[in-house]
Design a protein around this motif. Structure first.
Motif, mmCIF file in Angstrom:
data_model
loop_
_atom_site.group_PDB
_atom_site.id
_atom_site.type_symbol
_atom_site.label_atom_id
_atom_site.label_comp_id
_atom_site.label_asym_id
_atom_site.label_seq_id
_atom_site.Cartn_x
_atom_site.Cartn_y
_atom_site.Cartn_z
ATOM 1 N N ALA A 150 0.831 -1.210 0.000
ATOM 2 C CA ALA A 150 0.000 0.000 0.000
ATOM 3 C C ALA A 150 0.866 1.263 0.000
ATOM 4 N N GLN A 151 2.054 1.173 0.576
ATOM 5 C CA GLN A 151 2.974 2.310 0.623
ATOM 6 C C GLN A 151 3.998 2.283 -0.508
ATOM 7 N N GLU A 152 3.940 1.233 -1.348
ATOM 8 C CA GLU A 152 4.918 1.026 -2.423
ATOM 9 C C GLU A 152 6.342 1.160 -1.890
ATOM 10 N N GLU A 153 6.609 0.433 -0.813
ATOM 11 C CA GLU A 153 7.890 0.542 -0.120
ATOM 12 C C GLU A 153 9.051 -0.040 -0.918
ATOM 13 N N LYS A 154 10.244 0.450 -0.560
ATOM 14 C CA LYS A 154 11.523 -0.078 -1.020
ATOM 15 C C LYS A 154 12.382 -0.241 0.234
ATOM 16 N N ASP A 155 13.294 -1.192 0.205
ATOM 17 C CA ASP A 155 14.249 -1.343 1.298
ATOM 18 C C ASP A 155 15.556 -1.837 0.707
ATOM 19 N N LYS A 156 16.646 -1.646 1.442
ATOM 20 C CA LYS A 156 17.960 -2.053 0.943
ATOM 21 C C LYS A 156 18.734 -2.791 2.021
ATOM 22 N N GLU A 157 19.696 -3.598 1.570
ATOM 23 C CA GLU A 157 20.551 -4.391 2.462
ATOM 24 C C GLU A 157 21.955 -4.369 1.890
ATOM 25 N N GLN A 158 22.959 -4.127 2.765
ATOM 26 C CA GLN A 158 24.342 -4.146 2.295
ATOM 27 C C GLN A 158 24.909 -5.552 2.414
ATOM 28 N N LEU A 159 25.578 -5.969 1.351
ATOM 29 C CA LEU A 159 26.181 -7.290 1.257
ATOM 30 C C LEU A 159 27.629 -7.136 0.811
ATOM 31 N N TYR A 160 28.362 -8.235 0.826
ATOM 32 C CA TYR A 160 29.685 -8.230 0.206
ATOM 33 C C TYR A 160 29.992 -9.598 -0.378
ATOM 34 N N ALA A 161 30.857 -9.592 -1.375
ATOM 35 C CA ALA A 161 31.372 -10.819 -1.976
ATOM 36 C C ALA A 161 32.801 -10.993 -1.502
ATOM 37 N N GLU A 162 33.159 -12.239 -1.204
ATOM 38 C CA GLU A 162 34.530 -12.545 -0.791
ATOM 39 C C GLU A 162 34.946 -13.881 -1.385
ATOM 40 N N VAL A 173 34.368 -7.093 -1.665
ATOM 41 C CA VAL A 173 33.756 -6.025 -2.453
ATOM 42 C C VAL A 173 32.317 -5.879 -1.972
ATOM 43 N N HIS A 174 32.020 -4.694 -1.461
ATOM 44 C CA HIS A 174 30.710 -4.410 -0.872
ATOM 45 C C HIS A 174 29.750 -3.885 -1.928
ATOM 46 N N PHE A 175 28.481 -4.227 -1.770
ATOM 47 C CA PHE A 175 27.438 -3.733 -2.654
ATOM 48 C C PHE A 175 26.113 -3.753 -1.911
ATOM 49 N N TRP A 176 25.116 -3.131 -2.514
ATOM 50 C CA TRP A 176 23.780 -3.047 -1.922
ATOM 51 C C TRP A 176 22.772 -3.735 -2.822
ATOM 52 N N ALA A 177 21.777 -4.360 -2.195
ATOM 53 C CA ALA A 177 20.619 -4.908 -2.897
ATOM 54 C C ALA A 177 19.384 -4.164 -2.400
ATOM 55 N N GLN A 178 18.504 -3.825 -3.321
ATOM 56 C CA GLN A 178 17.267 -3.130 -2.969
ATOM 57 C C GLN A 178 16.104 -3.878 -3.611
ATOM 58 N N ALA A 179 15.005 -3.975 -2.864
ATOM 59 C CA ALA A 179 13.782 -4.582 -3.388
ATOM 60 C C ALA A 179 12.659 -3.566 -3.302
ATOM 61 N N ARG A 180 11.672 -3.749 -4.168
ATOM 62 C CA ARG A 180 10.519 -2.856 -4.175
ATOM 63 C C ARG A 180 9.248 -3.687 -4.309
ATOM 64 N N VAL A 181 8.143 -3.040 -3.965
ATOM 65 C CA VAL A 181 6.826 -3.656 -4.104
ATOM 66 C C VAL A 181 5.884 -2.577 -4.628
ATOM 67 N N SER A 182 4.900 -2.995 -5.398
ATOM 68 C CA SER A 182 3.944 -2.018 -5.931
ATOM 69 C C SER A 182 2.575 -2.219 -5.294
ATOM 70 N N GLU A 183 1.773 -1.186 -5.378
ATOM 71 C CA GLU A 183 0.448 -1.173 -4.760
ATOM 72 C C GLU A 183 -0.449 -2.296 -5.278
ATOM 73 N N GLU A 184 -0.266 -2.717 -6.528
ATOM 74 C CA GLU A 184 -1.121 -3.735 -7.137
ATOM 75 C C GLU A 184 -0.823 -5.153 -6.645
ATOM 76 N N GLU A 185 0.281 -5.344 -5.945
ATOM 77 C CA GLU A 185 0.682 -6.698 -5.551
ATOM 78 C C GLU A 185 -0.092 -7.200 -4.347
ATOM 79 N N ASP A 186 -0.402 -8.482 -4.383
ATOM 80 C CA ASP A 186 -1.000 -9.148 -3.228
ATOM 81 C C ASP A 186 0.130 -9.570 -2.294
#
Length: 135
Positions: free
Chosen positions: A34-46, A104-117
Motif C-alpha cells: 500500500a505504501q509502495e515501499e523499497k528497502d535495501k541491504e548491504q552485502l559483500y562478496a569474498e 567487495v561491498h554492494f547493496w541490494a534493494q527490493a521494491r513492491v507495488s500497490e497492485e501486488e497481493d
C-alpha cells in the motif's frame, strides 16, 4: 557441481547468504504494498582462501528479478536512480579477493507495488559469475 570459490555475506553480521534452494539466511524484506515501499541491504562478496575472482558479476535472477536492483555505491540513496543499476540488471564488482581487504561491498534493494497481493516471494536469486584463479 563445481566449487563456487566465493561467498556472499551480510555486511551487518558477516552471515553467509543462503545458497538456493536454502532460504534460512536469504536476503529478504518485509514491504508494505500500500505504501509502495523499497528497502535495501548491504552485502559483500569474498573469494575463498587461496583464490581470487576476476570480472565478478552479480545479477538478480528469477520471476520477479525486475523488483530488485543493485548498487556499488558506498551509501546509495534509495530514491536516486543514478546510484543504482537498472531494476533487474547485473552489477560488475570487478576483482573479488579473500580477506577483509579483498571483499567487495554492494547493496541490494527490493521494491513492491500497490497492485501486488501479499506473498512470500522466493523466486529471485542472485546469479554470480566470474573467473576464479588460484592466488
Amino acid at each position: 557441481m563445481a566449487e563456487p570459490y566465493f561467498g556472499l555475506y551480510f555486511e551487518s553480521d558477516d552471515t553467509p547468504v543462503s545458497v538456493a534452494p536454502e532460504t534460512e539466511d536469504a536476503v529478504s524484506f518485509t514491504l508494505d504494498a500500500a505504501q509502495e515501499e523499497k528497502d535495501k541491504e548491504q552485502l559483500y562478496a569474498e573469494a575463498d582462501e587461496g583464490y581470487f575472482i576476476e570480472d565478478f558479476m552479480v545479477e538478480p535472477d528469477g520471476t520477479n528479478a525486475n523488483k530488485w536492483r543493485l548498487s556499488g555505491e558506498s551509501d546509495p540513496d534509495p530514491e536516486n536512480d543514478d546510484d543504482w543499476e537498472d531494476w533487474g540488471a547485473a552489477l560488475s564488482l570487478g576483482t573479488v579477493e579473500h580477506g577483509s581487504e579483498g571483499r567487495v561491498h554492494f547493496w541490494a534493494q527490493a521494491r513492491v507495488s500497490e497492485e501486488e497481493d501479499p506473498v512470500e516471494d522466493t523466486s529471485v536469486t542472485f546469479t554470480c559469475s566470474g573467473v576464479a584463479k588460484a592466488s
